[in-house]
Design a protein around this motif. Structure first.
Motif, PDB file in Angstrom:
ATOM      1  N   LEU A   1      39.593   1.845  52.895  1.00 56.94           N
ATOM      2  CA  LEU A   1      38.600   1.232  52.004  1.00 56.94           C
ATOM      3  C   LEU A   1      37.858   0.105  52.724  1.00 56.94           C
ATOM      4  O   LEU A   1      36.640  -0.036  52.595  1.00 56.94           O
ATOM      5  CB  LEU A   1      39.275   0.679  50.747  1.00 56.94           C
ATOM      6  CG  LEU A   1      39.755   1.684  49.693  1.00 56.94           C
ATOM      7  CD1 LEU A   1      40.392   0.936  48.529  1.00 56.94           C
ATOM      8  CD2 LEU A   1      38.599   2.549  49.186  1.00 56.94           C
ATOM      9  N   MET A   2      38.627  -0.706  53.455  1.00 60.28           N
ATOM     10  CA  MET A   2      38.034  -1.843  54.168  1.00 60.28           C
ATOM     11  C   MET A   2      37.003  -1.373  55.190  1.00 60.28           C
ATOM     12  O   MET A   2      35.943  -1.981  55.347  1.00 60.28           O
ATOM     13  CB  MET A   2      39.140  -2.645  54.864  1.00 60.28           C
ATOM     14  CG  MET A   2      38.642  -3.865  55.627  1.00 60.28           C
ATOM     15  SD  MET A   2      39.939  -4.621  56.641  1.00 60.28           S
ATOM     16  CE  MET A   2      40.133  -3.364  57.917  1.00 60.28           C
ATOM     17  N   LYS A   3      37.310  -0.270  55.903  1.00 60.67           N
ATOM     18  CA  LYS A   3      36.411   0.239  56.930  1.00 60.67           C
ATOM     19  C   LYS A   3      35.099   0.761  56.335  1.00 60.67           C
ATOM     20  O   LYS A   3      34.074   0.808  57.007  1.00 60.67           O
ATOM     21  CB  LYS A   3      37.099   1.357  57.726  1.00 60.67           C
ATOM     22  CG  LYS A   3      38.134   0.861  58.715  1.00 60.67           C
ATOM     23  CD  LYS A   3      37.498   0.020  59.808  1.00 60.67           C
ATOM     24  CE  LYS A   3      38.486  -0.476  60.813  1.00 60.67           C
ATOM     25  NZ  LYS A   3      37.856  -1.280  61.869  1.00 60.67           N
ATOM     26  N   GLN A   4      35.156   1.164  55.057  1.00 57.71           N
ATOM     27  CA  GLN A   4      33.967   1.699  54.400  1.00 57.71           C
ATOM     28  C   GLN A   4      33.203   0.630  53.628  1.00 57.71           C
ATOM     29  O   GLN A   4      32.173   0.912  53.018  1.00 57.71           O
ATOM     30  CB  GLN A   4      34.376   2.822  53.435  1.00 57.71           C
ATOM     31  CG  GLN A   4      35.036   4.004  54.129  1.00 57.71           C
ATOM     32  CD  GLN A   4      35.710   4.950  53.139  1.00 57.71           C
ATOM     33  OE1 GLN A   4      35.458   4.900  51.943  1.00 57.71           O
ATOM     34  NE2 GLN A   4      36.575   5.815  53.643  1.00 57.71           N
ATOM     35  N   SER A   5      33.719  -0.604  53.643  1.00 61.42           N
ATOM     36  CA  SER A   5      33.119  -1.674  52.844  1.00 61.42           C
ATOM     37  C   SER A   5      32.753  -2.867  53.728  1.00 61.42           C
ATOM     38  O   SER A   5      33.312  -3.063  54.803  1.00 61.42           O
ATOM     39  CB  SER A   5      34.099  -2.122  51.756  1.00 61.42           C
ATOM     40  OG  SER A   5      33.644  -3.267  51.092  1.00 61.42           O
TER      41      SER A   5
END
Length: 361
Positions: free
Chosen positions: A243-247
């Motif tokens: 999620l962090m990598k996509q946000s």
């Protein structure tokens, strides 16, 4: 320190060494694009968290042994010993990689560092880095540098840990782990993966009998629950990571950092329990003890070997999820085997050289 404690230390060193190699095997994501294989990253979450325990384990072991070293040798003799076992090998291996980078740049410009464009001061900073701020040219060597610096201030750390209640030492460690210090490199990476775990190693050394009694009393079913919860945390860790990598949400990055450190601490507890419940004649245990005998050479040599294997694979073979899964698992085994072979030959035919470059290990 009894035979059982010595065996446990060797097991932890062997495990930590393999963990460090495995965490660098995931660098293959950077060559193929991590977003394309987010699912694989999630599948491998338990392995990735275990791999992230490698450097903390090394610092815990170092902290554990430092108490006895300081009491046995005294500060001056201890530091002179650490100059021989840490500082001199650190300088030698940095010079070795400087030569590799210089020669490599002549053959493959753009792939290796171009050291000819650096000023004298810039060259020194590039090669050796800046303590706790910038890593050396060969990144894994930051551990050796940081460990030597921690030993320089170890009497202060030792004094504080002895004088305050053990819970205050735990709180200090947690604050260093969980809250990044912005002035340090990579948001405090070198601090939150070093000093707090060194402190934990000291605490374990000072309370080892009480901890051992507590571990022995833990029923195997309780140990099983801790291990299962740890595995569940690793998948939550992997999910939040994706999620962090996509946000671009910085709050999510902070949440991931906190969760990752909690998961690593949980994994370390599970490892400690398993080590104390181990079977002495297990093949895995014998393998870890064998690997620990070459841990220094594996640590300083593995990175380039893993990188070469990854680059060759990416350039020669079209990557897919199954192949990357196989490579992440197998490349470290190949790298460790090559490292042990090099170390064995060097130790047998050049014993004095081997002793110098490994700090007498």
């Amino acid at each position: 320190m009894n035979k059982s404690h010595n065996a446990n230390i060797d097991i932890l060193k062997g495990l930590a060494c393999l963990c460090v190699v495995y965490i660098h095997s995931t660098n293959i994501f950077t060559y193929v694009g991590e977003s394309k294989f987010a699912g694989l990253h999630l599948i491998l979450s338990p392995l990735l968290v275990l791999a992230n325990c490698g450097v903390p384990i090394f610092f815990i072991v170092s902290g554990y042994l430092s108490q006895n070293t300081l009491e046995k040798y005294g500060y001056k003799s201890m530091i002179l010993k650490k100059v021989r076992t840490l500082l001199i090998p650190y300088i030698i291996w940095n010079i070795f990689y400087m030569v590799i980078e210089y020669a490599g740049n002549l053959v493959l410009p753009g792939v290796f560092f171009d050291l000819t464009k650096e000023s004298v001061i810039g060259l020194l900073v590039t090669i050796f880095g800046i303590p706790f701020i910038k890593p050396p040219m060969y990144d894994p060597l930051w551990f050796i540098r940081s460990l030597f610096l921690i030993f320089l201030i170890s009497p202060i750390i030792n004094y504080i840990v002895r004088k305050v209640h053990w819970m205050i030492s735990i709180v200090i460690s947690m604050l260093l782990m969980f809250f990044n210090i912005p002035i340090f490199y990579n948001n405090g990476f070198f601090v939150n993966r070093s000093v707090p775990f060194f402190i934990i190693g000291l605490l374990v050394a000072m309370n080892r009998e009480k901890i051992h009694i507590f571990i022995v009393k833990i029923h195997k079913s309780v140990a099983g629950v801790i291990i299962v919860l740890t595995i569940m945390l690793t998948y939550l860790d992997g999910y939040i990571y994706n999620l962090m990598k996509q946000s671009t949400n910085n709050d999510l990055a902070f949440v991931y950092h906190i969760l990752n450190m909690i998961t690593i601490c949980s994994m370390l507890c599970a490892i400690y329990i398993l080590i104390n419940l181990k079977k002495e004649d297990s093949k895995i245990i014998r393998l870890l003890i064998y690997v620990s005998g070459y841990s220094f050479m594996i640590y300083v040599l593995h990175g380039k070997i893993v990188t070469i294997l990854q680059i060759l694979s990416v350039k020669l073979i079209t990557q897919n999820m199954f192949l990357m899964f196989f490579e992440i698992l197998i490349f470290p085994i190949i790298a460790v085997s090559i490292n042990i072979a090099i170390a064995y030959v060097c130790k047998r035919y050049l014993p004095k050289t081997y002793s110098i470059i490994t700090g007498g290990r």
